[in-house]
Design a protein around this motif. Structure first.
Motif, PDB file in Angstrom:
ATOM      1  N   ALA A   1      31.668  39.940  80.096  1.00 28.08           N
ATOM      2  CA  ALA A   1      30.747  39.875  81.232  1.00 28.08           C
ATOM      3  C   ALA A   1      29.695  40.957  80.995  1.00 28.08           C
ATOM      4  CB  ALA A   1      31.489  40.121  82.536  1.00 28.08           C
ATOM      5  N   HIS A   2      28.578  40.850  81.705  1.00 26.83           N
ATOM      6  CA  HIS A   2      27.543  41.869  81.487  1.00 26.83           C
ATOM      7  C   HIS A   2      26.812  42.190  82.783  1.00 26.83           C
ATOM      8  CE1 HIS A   2      24.979  38.288  81.467  1.00 26.83           C
ATOM      9  NE2 HIS A   2      23.949  39.096  81.688  1.00 26.83           N
ATOM     10  N   ALA A   3      26.310  43.408  82.843  1.00 27.04           N
ATOM     11  CA  ALA A   3      25.363  43.823  83.876  1.00 27.04           C
ATOM     12  C   ALA A   3      24.042  44.087  83.168  1.00 27.04           C
ATOM     13  CB  ALA A   3      25.864  45.084  84.581  1.00 27.04           C
ATOM     14  N   VAL A   4      22.949  44.137  83.925  1.00 32.42           N
ATOM     15  CA  VAL A   4      21.628  44.343  83.317  1.00 32.42           C
ATOM     16  C   VAL A   4      21.031  45.658  83.796  1.00 32.42           C
ATOM     17  CG1 VAL A   4      19.289  43.450  83.075  1.00 32.42           C
ATOM     18  CG2 VAL A   4      21.220  41.864  83.136  1.00 32.42           C
ATOM     19  N   LEU A   5      20.681  46.518  82.830  1.00 34.51           N
ATOM     20  CA  LEU A   5      19.968  47.759  83.135  1.00 34.51           C
ATOM     21  C   LEU A   5      18.469  47.477  83.095  1.00 34.51           C
ATOM     22  CD1 LEU A   5      21.967  50.321  80.943  1.00 34.51           C
ATOM     23  CD2 LEU A   5      22.437  49.540  83.272  1.00 34.51           C
TER      24      LEU A   5
END
Length: 218
Positions: free
Chosen positions: A159-163
């Protein structure tokens, strides 16, 4: 039989008594001045001690301030009390390639389940930037958009989050020092994860992170 005192002798005796009384009074007065002179010295000493104590408190405050950002980053992570939530010990983290466009720069922060059990991520990680010597850079990322849905990660899934930040020159506050490391607390975790980065630099004091979504995205 008591000796008879002549008027002359009586005057001499009275004078002697007065002289003795005057001497005692003078001595007492001098002693009082000496004691009084001692009190300002004691007050000065206590004042110096108070100043030292105040200075020590200031030093302690500076020290706490230096370590404040990691605590703030941990507090910024979403709370997650799920019994099957993914922990820092069961994941790997990396920073993906930047995606630049229309003055914005976005980096995927990817979490991969490296354990043997399926686990869940939901919400925002707490993210901060660090130099090579682990000194904090700027402020922790603020939250962007909504909290999203829970993401189930089978072993090996990501899974990923976005900076998000912006290009230099779009706002007048300048840019932070380029970061060497990204530190993140996964949602619900009190343990941090660290990933290397080359050239990630926040400009315009714009630094935010989204909630985690499925997939690696970069």
């Amino acid at each position: 039989m008591s000796p008879h005192l002549t008027p002359r002798h009586a005057r001499h005796a009275a004078a002697a008594v007065l002289a003795a009384v005057a001497a005692v009074a003078l001595t007492a007065c001098q002693e009082g001045k000496t004691t009084g002179a001692g009190h300002p010295s004691a007050a000065t000493s206590q004042g110096a001690g108070s100043g030292d104590t105040s200075g020590g408190s200031g030093t302690a405050g500076s020290s706490q301030g230096t370590g404040g950002q990691p605590t703030a980053a941990r507090s910024a992570a979403s709370a997650d009390n799920s019994s099957d939530r993914c922990t820092a010990a069961s994941m790997q983290m990396r920073l993906g390639a930047p995606d630049a466009g229309a003055g914005n720069i976005r980096y995927p922060l990817v979490f991969t389940n490296s354990g043997k059990q399926t686990c869940t991520l939901r919400g925002f990680p707490g993210v901060s930037l660090m130099a090579r010597d682990a000194q904090a850079i700027g402020k922790p990322a603020t939250r962007e958009q909504g909290a999203g849905q829970a993401v189930r990660l089978a072993p090996g899934a990501s899974a990923h989050a976005v900076l998000h930040t912006i290009n230099e020159g779009l706002k007048g506050s300048g840019c932070w020092k380029s970061a060497d490391l990204v530190q993140a607390y996964p949602p619900g975790s009190k343990d941090a994860m660290t990933a290397r980065t080359s050239g990630l630099r926040v400009c315009g004091d714009e630094f935010s992170v989204t909630a985690v979504t499925p997939g690696a995205s970069g």
